[in-house]
Scaffold this active site. Sequence first.
Site, short mmCIF file in Angstrom:
data_model
loop_
_atom_site.label_atom_id
_atom_site.label_comp_id
_atom_site.label_asym_id
_atom_site.label_seq_id
_atom_site.Cartn_x
_atom_site.Cartn_y
_atom_site.Cartn_z
N ASP A 142 0.83 -1.21 0.00
CA ASP A 142 0.00 0.00 0.00
C ASP A 142 0.86 1.26 0.00
OD1 ASP A 142 -2.28 1.49 0.01
OD2 ASP A 142 -2.77 1.13 2.11
N ASN A 185 -10.75 -2.21 -5.77
CA ASN A 185 -9.94 -1.40 -6.70
C ASN A 185 -10.61 -1.21 -8.07
OD1 ASN A 185 -6.72 -2.62 -5.47
ND2 ASN A 185 -7.86 -0.78 -4.90
C1 FPP Z 1 -1.51 0.26 -3.56
O1 FPP Z 1 -1.20 1.63 -3.53
C2 FPP Z 1 -1.38 -0.29 -4.91
C3 FPP Z 1 -2.35 -0.85 -5.66
C4 FPP Z 1 -3.73 -1.02 -5.18
C5 FPP Z 1 -2.09 -1.22 -7.09
C6 FPP Z 1 -1.28 -2.33 -7.59
C7 FPP Z 1 0.03 -2.73 -7.01
C8 FPP Z 1 1.20 -2.64 -7.67
C9 FPP Z 1 1.31 -2.00 -9.01
C10 FPP Z 1 2.45 -3.19 -7.05
C11 FPP Z 1 2.97 -4.53 -7.54
C12 FPP Z 1 2.35 -5.16 -8.71
C13 FPP Z 1 2.73 -6.30 -9.32
C14 FPP Z 1 2.16 -6.63 -10.61
C15 FPP Z 1 3.72 -7.24 -8.75
P1 FPP Z 1 -2.36 2.72 -3.57
O2 FPP Z 1 -2.59 3.13 -4.97
O3 FPP Z 1 -3.56 2.21 -2.85
O4 FPP Z 1 -1.67 3.88 -2.78
P2 FPP Z 1 -2.38 5.06 -1.95
O5 FPP Z 1 -3.13 4.41 -0.82
O6 FPP Z 1 -1.22 5.88 -1.48
O7 FPP Z 1 -3.28 5.79 -2.91
#
Ligand code: FPP
Length: 262
Positions: free
Chosen positions: A28, A76
């Site tokens: 996260d 998401n």
């Molecule tokens: C969390 O940060 C990230 C996600 C929900 C998106 C996907 C994750 C990745 C791209 C990392 C690894 C992926 C792979 C394919 C190995 P957030 O966007 O929720 O952050 P925030 O809470 O700061 O907005």
Amino acid sequence: MAQVKDLSTITPSLDTHRLPRHVAIIMDGNGRWAQQRGLLRNKGHAAGVEAARIVIRLARKLDISYLTLFAFSEENWQRPALEIKAIMGLLRRFLARELREMQENQIAFQAIGNLKQLPAAVQRDLAQTTAATAAGAKMVLTLALSYGGRSEIVQAVQALGKEIQAGRLQPGEVDAALFSRYLYTAGMPDPDLLIRTSGEYRLSNFLLWQSAYTELYLTETLWPDFREEEFLKALHAYQQRDRRFGLTQEQIEALNASNSRH
Ligand code: FPP
């Protein structure tokens, strides 16, 4: 895959015989990481993929048997369409780029979640990567995609209900061990350690059933900054924990003594 430093220089305080068998991670903070730098959120996700590559590589080097990463939750899907598209693109590139490395390092890849909701091309890539790495016997790398813990439990109940309705199972035969076999994680041990980055103190619908006795490690570090040192810090913290599974210290010691005799 990204370079990892020589293990002997970074693990002096780690007991390599007492590492968790299964580590699960809620990655996260990609968005905030990007925001802090005046970048678009997608840049944060791209940096998040790099952090994932480093953690996967180190987990494998340490002989951790199961690594489960929460890459995309059911919730998401409510994100802006462009962000979802960018994450799916990153995921496809990640699979293409890591395939050979996974094969060489005997990593078996799999995805869990409501995978039918994913774009067809992503589903195809996931199936191909799973098949092409199936022989990997050293570590199982699981990506949770379009995953929600409650939905996972609900689909297990539905599947069990069908078995009962068909007369193949009696309600009284259902216990925790049997129930676990209907979850996406069937056959996997429960996580020993669950890490969540970015200073959030929630499970957010991740591995709800499986985390009943899991040690939690919560850190303020944003996911793209979670690299080798941070992972080792989490493993070190895990080794300081006193895991009792509801038993007394004396019972645990007796169990350990009996296990070491066998
Ligand atoms: C969390 O940060 C990230 C996600 C929900 C998106 C996907 C994750 C990745 C791209 C990392 C690894 C992926 C792979 C394919 C190995 P957030 O966007 O929720 O952050 P925030 O809470 O700061 O907005």
